[in-house]
Design an enzyme around this catalytic site. Structure first.
Site, PDB file in Angstrom:
ATOM      1  CE1 TYR A 255       0.765   0.529   4.527  1.00 25.49           C
ATOM      2  CE2 TYR A 255       0.152  -1.785   4.346  1.00 25.49           C
ATOM      3  CZ  TYR A 255       0.730  -0.742   5.053  1.00 25.49           C
ATOM      4  OH  TYR A 255       1.272  -0.980   6.292  1.00 25.49           O
ATOM      5  CG  HIS A 302       5.343   2.213   1.968  1.00 28.35           C
ATOM      6  ND1 HIS A 302       4.060   1.828   2.240  1.00 28.35           N
ATOM      7  CD2 HIS A 302       5.849   2.691   3.124  1.00 28.35           C
ATOM      8  CE1 HIS A 302       3.801   2.077   3.504  1.00 28.35           C
ATOM      9  NE2 HIS A 302       4.866   2.589   4.075  1.00 28.35           N
TER      10      HIS A 302
END
Ligand SMILES: *[C@@H]1O[C@H](CO)[C@@H](O)[C@H](O)[C@H]1NC(C)=O
Ligand SMILES: *[C@@H]1O[C@H](CO)[C@@H](O)[C@H](O)[C@H]1NC(C)=O
Ligand SMILES: *[C@@H]1O[C@H](CO)[C@@H](O)[C@H](O)[C@H]1NC(C)=O
Length: 327
Positions: A255, A302
């Site tokens: 995410y 990430h």
């Protein structure tokens, strides 16, 4: 018999009164005119300057328009809170915690406590809102950006990034701070707390922090309460998180990082976005300006590399202006 001189004087005096009255009203009109045109002039000047700041970015880029979706919900409220099944299951699996509560019920509770509004729906050609997004990169140290950062309408900060003792480089104004329970810090009364929720429990924590103060644990210990204005609380929409993941990070990482989400959020609510404190410092090191521990950015959850590429692309397309600190 009247003296011809006297009658002449009387006539002149009558005329004079008339002339004085005329001159008087002309003066008043003139003053009003000058005043109005001055106001008009300065208003125009300001609008011109403002729209100039904002217009310089409105390039035509297919790369940008393929990704930018103006209609995506940014902030959660009671009427837009229902999630598509695929978005809910993606969002609900980002972080695992036991005993997940009923999302619908928690959302209802949220908006009985916090403002239930549509925020920032005022986009249009006349709006010129300037924003600084301030990341936490060590490249801020020694940059002297403080005054510049404080001159923007919105100053959006991320997680724990402090201002105290770093004012020269990072400024002191904070209009929005994006955080989640595990990164929470106390805020000023005039700062918007923008919750970045990764799970239903984060929303429950927000409620608890302003009421019972009972939640002290998520996947780690979290503060039981937070100093912040209840009427300035906002909650990022899970659909917005998914949109940033799909359209801007193009699925890289599990995410998006908080900084990246903050930047895309600013792209939606601001007309001019200036970005500070993103990326490595001039030695290529990733660390926060407020601690010297090196962050292992590449290996985190990430898509760090890809996010930076996208940010650089936005900069090249003049959609944002990057300030990279000392180089
Ligand atoms: C803007 O970009 C689109 C798609 O790339 C193109 O079709 C259009 O002609 C461009 N318009 C201008 C004014 O450059
Ligand atoms: C959650 O609560 C709502 C409203 O109370 C209810 O309609 C729904 O069925 C519940 N969902 C689940 C999965 O229990
Ligand atoms: C909630 O936000 C949506 C836009 O995402 C807006 O259309 C709607 O009017 C808002 N609802 C309330 C109660 O403000």
């Amino acid at each position: 018999m009247t003296n011809p001189l006297t009658s002449l004087m009387t006539m002149l005096l009558k005329r004079l009164r008339y002339i004085i009255a005329l001159l008087g009203s002309m003066t008043i009109l003139l003053v009003l005119y000058i005043q109005n045109s001055a106001v008009f002039f300065f208003t125009c000047k300001r609008a011109q300057r403002a729209s100039h700041i904002c217009l310089e970015d409105r390039g035509n880029s297919s790369w940008f328009s393929e990704r930018y979706k103006p209609t995506v919900p940014l902030l959660l409220n009671s009427t837009n809170s229902e999630l598509h099944a695929n978005i809910f299951s993606w969002w609900n699996e980002l972080q695992h915690v036991p005993n997940v509560a009923n999302y619908t019920e928690v959302v209802n509770q949220l908006f009985s406590l916090f403002p239930d509004e549509e925020h920032y729906s005022d986009a249009g050609p006349d709006r010129c809102r300037t924003c600084a997004v301030v990341g936490n990169s060590g490249n801020l140290l020694g940059s002297n950006y403080g005054q510049l950062i404080d001159s923007y309408d919105f100053v959006i900060r991320i997680n724990k990034g402090p201002t105290e003792n770093y004012e020269m480089d990072v400024g002191s104004k904070t209009t929005h701070r994006i955080l989640y329970p595990e990164s929470a810090v106390d805020l000023n009364d005039n700062t918007h707390l923008v919750l970045l929720p990764f799970k239903v429990l984060d929303m429950q924590w927000l409620i608890s922090a302003f009421t019972t103060k009972k939640i002290t644990q998520t996947y780690k210990e979290v503060p039981s309460t937070i100093k912040a204005s209840k009427d300035k609380v906002m909650i990022l929409h899970p659909e917005f998180m998914r949109y940033v993941h799909d359209n801007w990070a193009e699925g890289h990482g599990r995410y998006p990082s908080t900084g990246f989400l903050a930047l895309i959020f600013a792209l939606h609510i601001c007309d001019k976005v200036n970005v500070f404190g993103f990326g490595a410092n001039s030695n290529g090191n990733w660390h926060h300006y407020f601690d010297e521990t090196l962050a292992s950015f590449e290996s985190s959850s990430h898509g760090g590399d890809f996010e930076i590429q996208t940010i650089n692309h936005l900069n090249q397309e003049n959609k944002i202006s990057m300030y990279k600190g000392l180089t």
